[in-house]
Design an enzyme around this catalytic site. Structure first.
Site, short mmCIF file in Angstrom:
data_model
loop_
_atom_site.label_atom_id
_atom_site.label_comp_id
_atom_site.label_asym_id
_atom_site.label_seq_id
_atom_site.Cartn_x
_atom_site.Cartn_y
_atom_site.Cartn_z
N LEU A 131 0.67 -0.71 0.10
CA LEU A 131 -0.24 -0.01 -0.01
C LEU A 131 1.14 1.24 0.32
O LEU A 131 1.92 1.39 0.56
CB LEU A 131 -0.98 -0.31 1.02
CG LEU A 131 -0.86 0.77 2.66
CD1 LEU A 131 -0.01 1.38 2.98
CD2 LEU A 131 -0.97 -0.56 3.35
N HIS A 132 0.05 2.47 -0.63
CA HIS A 132 1.51 3.53 -0.25
C HIS A 132 -0.20 4.42 -0.92
O HIS A 132 -1.10 4.24 -0.94
CB HIS A 132 2.19 3.06 -1.83
CG HIS A 132 1.57 3.29 -3.18
ND1 HIS A 132 1.32 1.71 -3.10
CD2 HIS A 132 1.04 3.87 -4.12
CE1 HIS A 132 0.92 1.18 -4.48
NE2 HIS A 132 0.55 2.99 -4.88
#
Length: 173
Positions: A131-132
């Protein structure tokens, strides 16, 4: 008449990504995500475009930016969902997002900002296992003819220049 859009600064980036350039491509070891490989590559931050390193999170420029100054903040550990983060990782991730907004504001003086995450392939995540959070400056006129009709984005600044600008504006803890 055919219109040409020159982006001469892109060739070193393209050649590096293909393994043909002077700079070696980032090698992704078995069991690592691209982002973990970048973080642990041992290459200088100016080459990897890492802007900030915390104890649990880090920030870097998006290699395929929507606009100049497009930053991504992510945990150092690859997890797909926010619920997979420890409390410490979660707190530092959002502190990194806050720091990115401060740096982008100081560096670009945008009229607005987009902040968001695509969690899972169904949500459009290009890297669903890590995730980012995207943080990018926006201006009232940045969706124009080139984007809406020609399906083309014009980026007025090289990644190296964006890195210098944002890194110089990054708040010191």
């Amino acid at each position: 008449m055919v219109e040409h859009l020159w982006a001469g600064w892109r060739m070193p980036y393209i050649r590096a990504g293909s393994g043909e350039g002077d700079e070696p491509s980032i090698v992704i070891p078995e069991g690592m995500t691209l982002f973990e490989a970048i973080l642990h590559s041992g290459r200088p931050d100016a080459e990897t475009y890492i802007l900030w390193r915390g104890d649990h999170s880090f920030a870097l420029l998006n290699a395929y930016p929507y606009t100049s100054g497009h930053v991504m903040v992510l945990p150092q550990r690859a997890v797909p969902l926010l619920g997979d983060l420890t409390s410490e990782e979660y707190m530092e991730l959002w502190e990194g997002v806050r720091l990115a907004t401060v740096a982008i504001t100081a560096a670009y003086e945008p009229q607005g900002m987009n902040i968001g995450a695509n969690l899972g392939r169904g949500a459009g995540a290009g890297f669903p296992d890590h995730l980012h959070v995207h943080v990018l400056p926006r201006w009232e006129g940045d969706t124009n003819f080139m984007t809406s009709v020609a399906n083309t984005r014009v980026l007025p600044e090289a990644l190296a220049d964006s890195w210098l600008r944002i890194r110089g504006a990054w708040p010191v803890a």
